[in-house]
Design a protein around this motif. Structure first.
Motif, mmCIF file in Angstrom:
data_model
loop_
_atom_site.group_PDB
_atom_site.id
_atom_site.type_symbol
_atom_site.label_atom_id
_atom_site.label_comp_id
_atom_site.label_asym_id
_atom_site.label_seq_id
_atom_site.Cartn_x
_atom_site.Cartn_y
_atom_site.Cartn_z
ATOM 1 N N ILE A 198 0.839 -1.204 0.000
ATOM 2 C CA ILE A 198 0.000 0.000 0.000
ATOM 3 C C ILE A 198 0.870 1.248 0.000
ATOM 4 O O ILE A 198 0.597 2.219 -0.714
ATOM 5 N N ALA A 199 1.934 1.221 0.798
ATOM 6 C CA ALA A 199 2.869 2.353 0.823
ATOM 7 C C ALA A 199 3.483 2.567 -0.553
ATOM 8 O O ALA A 199 3.570 3.709 -1.040
ATOM 9 N N GLU A 200 3.923 1.500 -1.195
ATOM 10 C CA GLU A 200 4.552 1.609 -2.508
ATOM 11 C C GLU A 200 3.578 2.132 -3.553
ATOM 12 O O GLU A 200 3.960 2.920 -4.432
ATOM 13 N N LEU A 201 2.311 1.706 -3.483
ATOM 14 C CA LEU A 201 1.296 2.201 -4.415
ATOM 15 C C LEU A 201 1.096 3.707 -4.273
ATOM 16 O O LEU A 201 0.717 4.380 -5.236
ATOM 17 N N HIS A 202 1.337 4.229 -3.068
ATOM 18 C CA HIS A 202 1.178 5.658 -2.810
ATOM 19 C C HIS A 202 2.507 6.420 -2.916
ATOM 20 O O HIS A 202 2.595 7.569 -2.472
ATOM 21 N N ASN A 203 3.537 5.773 -3.481
ATOM 22 C CA ASN A 203 4.863 6.392 -3.589
ATOM 23 C C ASN A 203 5.429 6.750 -2.215
ATOM 24 O O ASN A 203 6.131 7.746 -2.049
ATOM 25 N N GLY A 204 5.102 5.913 -1.237
ATOM 26 C CA GLY A 204 5.580 6.120 0.120
ATOM 27 C C GLY A 204 6.480 4.983 0.559
ATOM 28 O O GLY A 204 7.029 4.250 -0.260
ATOM 29 N N LYS A 205 6.613 4.822 1.857
ATOM 30 C CA LYS A 205 7.509 3.805 2.396
ATOM 31 C C LYS A 205 7.000 3.314 3.740
ATOM 32 O O LYS A 205 6.448 4.078 4.530
ATOM 33 N N ALA A 206 7.192 2.020 3.997
ATOM 34 C CA ALA A 206 6.852 1.412 5.282
ATOM 35 C C ALA A 206 8.095 0.730 5.846
ATOM 36 O O ALA A 206 8.808 0.044 5.121
ATOM 37 N N TRP A 207 8.346 0.939 7.128
ATOM 38 C CA TRP A 207 9.498 0.288 7.761
ATOM 39 C C TRP A 207 9.275 0.244 9.275
ATOM 40 O O TRP A 207 8.301 0.800 9.785
ATOM 41 N N ALA A 208 10.184 -0.420 9.977
ATOM 42 C CA ALA A 208 10.078 -0.540 11.435
ATOM 43 C C ALA A 208 11.436 -0.370 12.083
ATOM 44 O O ALA A 208 12.477 -0.637 11.471
ATOM 45 N N GLU A 209 11.414 0.064 13.325
ATOM 46 C CA GLU A 209 12.622 0.153 14.153
ATOM 47 C C GLU A 209 12.295 -0.492 15.494
ATOM 48 O O GLU A 209 11.187 -0.346 16.009
#
Length: 228
Positions: A198-209
């Motif tokens: 979903i993040a990639e479809l919106h030209n965004g990014k998802a990650w965790a720390e």
């Protein structure tokens, strides 16, 4: 398929078991109103869990096909966070976990949230934030903090829990398809990969720390407008 079948079998067992207790108790005239109410609520909660699993799997399948077409509109991200958290409030009430959004506790102070406007697919972003909060509910000890930070060109969403954290050698793997941290809570392994897509479809990014013993923070960065 094996993972999904296993996850569906558990709530289905609850539904069948408590249905049988209601039928037997009604036939024998030994079922009190309080027990009937309790059993029916167990059935309802299990049915809702099954629906959630099925919806998540169908959404993952559509995203994975690469044929998902975004429905873009403008909406308030603060309302999305409130809505996602409210869907999970019943589950949270069964635990000692409190949910805060930008420092305001869920339900009691939600009217104080400052609007955060963004362009995107509302349903998909609602699912992403809901997946993050649902995941946090599995691991948090007492607190989940949802943060919405508006920046010049984008918005940064974070969901932090005070759980046991994720081993460092697994942190880069958790957004992979079907991946589950060894010894972690049960799940389909589809929630985080869905957020990533979903993040990639919106030209965004998802990650965790994360740091073991210090909890985890999951991030979702989204442009305010598509094409930004």
């Amino acid at each position: 398929i094996n993972i999904l079948a296993h996850d569906l079998k558990n709530p289905l067992t609850v539904i069948i078991g408590f249905s049988e207790l209601i039928i037997e108790g009604s036939r024998a005239g030994t079922l009190s109103k309080d027990k009937e109410y309790l059993y029916l609520n167990m059935i309802k909660d299990s049915g809702a869990r099954m629906r959630q699993l099925i919806d998540s799997t169908l959404c993952y399948g559509k995203l994975k096909s690469g044929k998902y077409s975004l429905t873009i509109s403008e909406f308030d991200l603060a309302n999305i966070a409130r809505e996602a958290a409210s869907y999970l409030s019943t589950e949270a009430e069964k635990t000692p976990i409190s949910i805060y959004i930008n420092g305001h506790e869920l339900i009691e102070e939600m009217e104080e949230l400052t609007p955060v406007m963004i362009m995107g697919d509302r349903d998909l972003i609602l699912r992403s934030v809901g997946n993050y909060i649902s995941n946090a509910l599995k691991y948090a000890s007492s607190l989940i903090e949802v943060s919405l930070r508006e920046r010049d060109e984008d918005v940064l969403i974070s969901v932090k829990d005070d759980g046991s954290g994720i081993p460092i050698d697994h942190i880069d793997l958790i957004f992979g398809d079907y991946y589950m941290v060894p010894g972690g809570k049960p799940g389909t392994g589809l929630g985080l990969p869905s957020v990533r897509m979903i993040a990639e479809l919106h030209n965004g990014k998802a990650w965790a720390e994360s740091e073991e013993g210090q909890g985890s923070t999951f991030y979702l960065r989204l442009p305010k407008r598509q094409g930004a």
